[in-house]
Design a protein around this motif. Sequence first.
Motif, PDB file in Angstrom:
ATOM      1  N   PRO A   4       0.823  -1.224   0.000  1.00  0.00           N
ATOM      2  CA  PRO A   4       0.000   0.000   0.000  1.00  0.00           C
ATOM      3  C   PRO A   4       0.852   1.267   0.000  1.00  0.00           C
ATOM      4  CG  PRO A   4      -0.830  -1.596   1.606  1.00  0.00           C
ATOM      5  CD  PRO A   4       0.480  -2.128   1.114  1.00  0.00           C
ATOM      6  N   GLY A   5       0.471   2.193  -0.888  1.00  0.00           N
ATOM      7  CA  GLY A   5       1.136   3.479  -0.950  1.00  0.00           C
ATOM      8  C   GLY A   5       2.473   3.484  -1.654  1.00  0.00           C
ATOM      9  N   ARG A   6       2.860   2.351  -2.247  1.00  0.00           N
ATOM     10  CA  ARG A   6       4.190   2.270  -2.857  1.00  0.00           C
ATOM     11  C   ARG A   6       4.153   1.996  -4.357  1.00  0.00           C
ATOM     12  NH1 ARG A   6       8.080  -1.443  -1.266  1.00  0.00           N
ATOM     13  NH2 ARG A   6       6.742  -2.953  -0.202  1.00  0.00           N
ATOM     14  N   VAL A   7       2.989   2.149  -4.980  1.00  0.00           N
ATOM     15  CA  VAL A   7       2.847   1.817  -6.396  1.00  0.00           C
ATOM     16  C   VAL A   7       2.534   3.086  -7.194  1.00  0.00           C
ATOM     17  CG1 VAL A   7       1.589   0.435  -8.088  1.00  0.00           C
ATOM     18  CG2 VAL A   7       2.021  -0.483  -5.794  1.00  0.00           C
ATOM     19  N   LEU A   8       3.284   3.299  -8.281  1.00  0.00           N
ATOM     20  CA  LEU A   8       3.069   4.427  -9.183  1.00  0.00           C
ATOM     21  C   LEU A   8       2.847   3.869 -10.593  1.00  0.00           C
ATOM     22  CD1 LEU A   8       5.861   6.806  -7.849  1.00  0.00           C
ATOM     23  CD2 LEU A   8       3.388   7.142  -7.606  1.00  0.00           C
ATOM     24  N   PRO A   9       1.598   3.611 -10.957  1.00  0.00           N
ATOM     25  CA  PRO A   9       1.319   2.992 -12.261  1.00  0.00           C
ATOM     26  C   PRO A   9       1.223   4.016 -13.377  1.00  0.00           C
ATOM     27  CG  PRO A   9      -0.704   3.166 -10.992  1.00  0.00           C
ATOM     28  CD  PRO A   9       0.386   3.756 -10.129  1.00  0.00           C
ATOM     29  N   GLY A  10       1.825   3.692 -14.510  1.00  0.00           N
ATOM     30  CA  GLY A  10       1.752   4.542 -15.683  1.00  0.00           C
ATOM     31  C   GLY A  10       1.116   3.822 -16.855  1.00  0.00           C
ATOM     32  N   ILE A  11       0.282   4.529 -17.583  1.00  0.00           N
ATOM     33  CA  ILE A  11      -0.370   3.992 -18.780  1.00  0.00           C
ATOM     34  C   ILE A  11      -0.131   4.980 -19.918  1.00  0.00           C
ATOM     35  CG2 ILE A  11      -2.575   3.403 -19.863  1.00  0.00           C
ATOM     36  CD1 ILE A  11      -3.621   2.580 -17.144  1.00  0.00           C
ATOM     37  N   GLY A  12       0.196   4.462 -21.092  1.00  0.00           N
ATOM     38  CA  GLY A  12       0.430   5.331 -22.237  1.00  0.00           C
ATOM     39  C   GLY A  12      -0.065   4.706 -23.526  1.00  0.00           C
ATOM     40  N   HIS A  13       0.219   5.379 -24.624  1.00  0.00           N
ATOM     41  CA  HIS A  13      -0.204   4.868 -25.933  1.00  0.00           C
ATOM     42  C   HIS A  13       0.482   3.556 -26.276  1.00  0.00           C
ATOM     43  CE1 HIS A  13      -2.340   8.523 -26.950  1.00  0.00           C
ATOM     44  NE2 HIS A  13      -1.267   9.265 -26.784  1.00  0.00           N
ATOM     45  N   GLY A  14       1.742   3.406 -25.863  1.00  0.00           N
ATOM     46  CA  GLY A  14       2.567   2.343 -26.412  1.00  0.00           C
ATOM     47  C   GLY A  14       3.038   2.727 -27.804  1.00  0.00           C
ATOM     48  N   LEU A  16      -0.784   7.654 -13.790  1.00  0.00           N
ATOM     49  CA  LEU A  16       0.081   8.543 -14.564  1.00  0.00           C
ATOM     50  C   LEU A  16      -0.014   8.214 -16.049  1.00  0.00           C
ATOM     51  CD1 LEU A  16       3.188   8.142 -12.223  1.00  0.00           C
ATOM     52  CD2 LEU A  16       1.428   9.916 -12.109  1.00  0.00           C
ATOM     53  N   ALA A  17       0.012   9.230 -16.874  1.00  0.00           N
ATOM     54  CA  ALA A  17      -0.041   9.052 -18.318  1.00  0.00           C
ATOM     55  C   ALA A  17       1.362   9.199 -18.901  1.00  0.00           C
ATOM     56  CB  ALA A  17      -0.978  10.068 -18.961  1.00  0.00           C
ATOM     57  N   GLY A  18       1.829   8.172 -19.575  1.00  0.00           N
ATOM     58  CA  GLY A  18       3.130   8.232 -20.233  1.00  0.00           C
ATOM     59  C   GLY A  18       2.961   8.751 -21.647  1.00  0.00           C
ATOM     60  N   VAL A  19       3.052  10.068 -21.812  1.00  0.00           N
ATOM     61  CA  VAL A  19       2.758  10.707 -23.101  1.00  0.00           C
ATOM     62  C   VAL A  19       3.773  11.810 -23.371  1.00  0.00           C
ATOM     63  CG1 VAL A  19       0.286  10.188 -23.066  1.00  0.00           C
ATOM     64  CG2 VAL A  19       1.112  12.270 -21.959  1.00  0.00           C
ATOM     65  N   ARG A  20       3.725  12.352 -24.622  1.00  0.00           N
ATOM     66  CA  ARG A  20       4.687  13.382 -25.019  1.00  0.00           C
ATOM     67  C   ARG A  20       4.061  14.598 -25.681  1.00  0.00           C
ATOM     68  NH1 ARG A  20      10.098  10.526 -27.631  1.00  0.00           N
ATOM     69  NH2 ARG A  20      11.122  10.029 -25.642  1.00  0.00           N
ATOM     70  N   GLY A  21       3.259  14.364 -26.698  1.00  0.00           N
ATOM     71  CA  GLY A  21       2.774  15.465 -27.526  1.00  0.00           C
ATOM     72  C   GLY A  21       1.689  16.287 -26.858  1.00  0.00           C
ATOM     73  N   PRO A  22       1.412  17.486 -27.388  1.00  0.00           N
ATOM     74  CA  PRO A  22       0.443  18.386 -26.752  1.00  0.00           C
ATOM     75  C   PRO A  22      -0.964  17.825 -26.649  1.00  0.00           C
ATOM     76  CG  PRO A  22       1.203  19.251 -28.885  1.00  0.00           C
ATOM     77  CD  PRO A  22       2.093  18.107 -28.532  1.00  0.00           C
ATOM     78  N   SER A  28      -1.833  14.646 -26.443  1.00  0.00           N
ATOM     79  CA  SER A  28      -1.803  13.587 -25.439  1.00  0.00           C
ATOM     80  C   SER A  28      -1.657  14.169 -24.041  1.00  0.00           C
ATOM     81  CB  SER A  28      -0.650  12.625 -25.731  1.00  0.00           C
ATOM     82  OG  SER A  28      -0.814  11.991 -26.982  1.00  0.00           O
ATOM     83  N   LEU A  29      -0.888  15.242 -23.915  1.00  0.00           N
ATOM     84  CA  LEU A  29      -0.751  15.894 -22.612  1.00  0.00           C
ATOM     85  C   LEU A  29      -2.073  16.513 -22.167  1.00  0.00           C
ATOM     86  CD1 LEU A  29       2.780  17.402 -23.167  1.00  0.00           C
ATOM     87  CD2 LEU A  29       2.156  15.876 -21.272  1.00  0.00           C
TER      88      LEU A  29
END
Length: 319
Positions: A90-100, A160-166, A168-169
Amino acid sequence: MSTRRADIGMCFHRTFAPSKVTEFARRLEEGGADQLWLIEDCFYTAGVSLAAAALTVTERLKVGIGILPAVARNPAITAMEIATLCGLAPGRVLPGIGHGVQSWMRQMGVRPASPLTALEEVLSAVNRLLAGEEVTVDGRYVRLDRVALDQPPVPPPPLLAGVRGPKSLAVAGRAAGGVVLAEPTSPSYVRAAVEQAGSPADFHVVAFSFLCVEADRATAYRRMAPWLATQLADPSPGLTVLPFFQDLHDLFTRDGVDALVTMPPDWWRELGPVGTFDDAVAHVEALEDAGVRSIGLFPEADVEIASAQLETVLRLAAR
């Protein structure tokens, strides 16, 4: 108002043997680092299983996943996986999801016609499931019928979103609790990315930076120049936003990779923790000033070199 100190961690290179993750996790925790970031790229090692292994051999270390491709798993399964990790630690996970990477998504037969729509639908559904909601949705890419997690995490982690372009941001600002910015991540890029996300409140910014600390700057610059040359061949938003990008591009176009070694030290410090240890500290502090909460430092792909670089990560965490 004082600048908030960022959590400092190390990225686990996608080519490292899975058995190495527990060693790196233990060393980071014992040495006082804050985080370990796991890279899920197709078709290397998988983020969720590596995260479970790292979490179960540590007690304090936070473990981030950068990133889970949005369409590679059903969002209900993604939420189950994240909730299970949160139950383990608990409290130690930082999940990221992105386009791939879209070519990889095409290889698997899951490339969406609209990656932006797919990402927003997945982020929204996973967020709602992690918040304990029963979710029914009939979207373009996400279809769920009265789905609810049996053990949603309390409190839910920032998604968290793993993204780059405007564009997607902008999605990240609407549908995520923060963003994972891929290297090179400069303070200039952080500020631009947060603005493009709409400057949401309590936005968790994660910056990945390629680590190269040597006894002298020239050695570090020579090591990093070929990598920077590959980046300049297809510049990402992290490069094009730099205030000196046009000068950098012109220098490289005119004189090639060798000219990058002669770049001003302040250009290198803006790009990453490259140069001496003091240069690396300056880069980290500049990211903190820009509002970054978490910094994942990328090692060399050679596991023995990376093992030595881990000591530099610990020094930066203890500064």
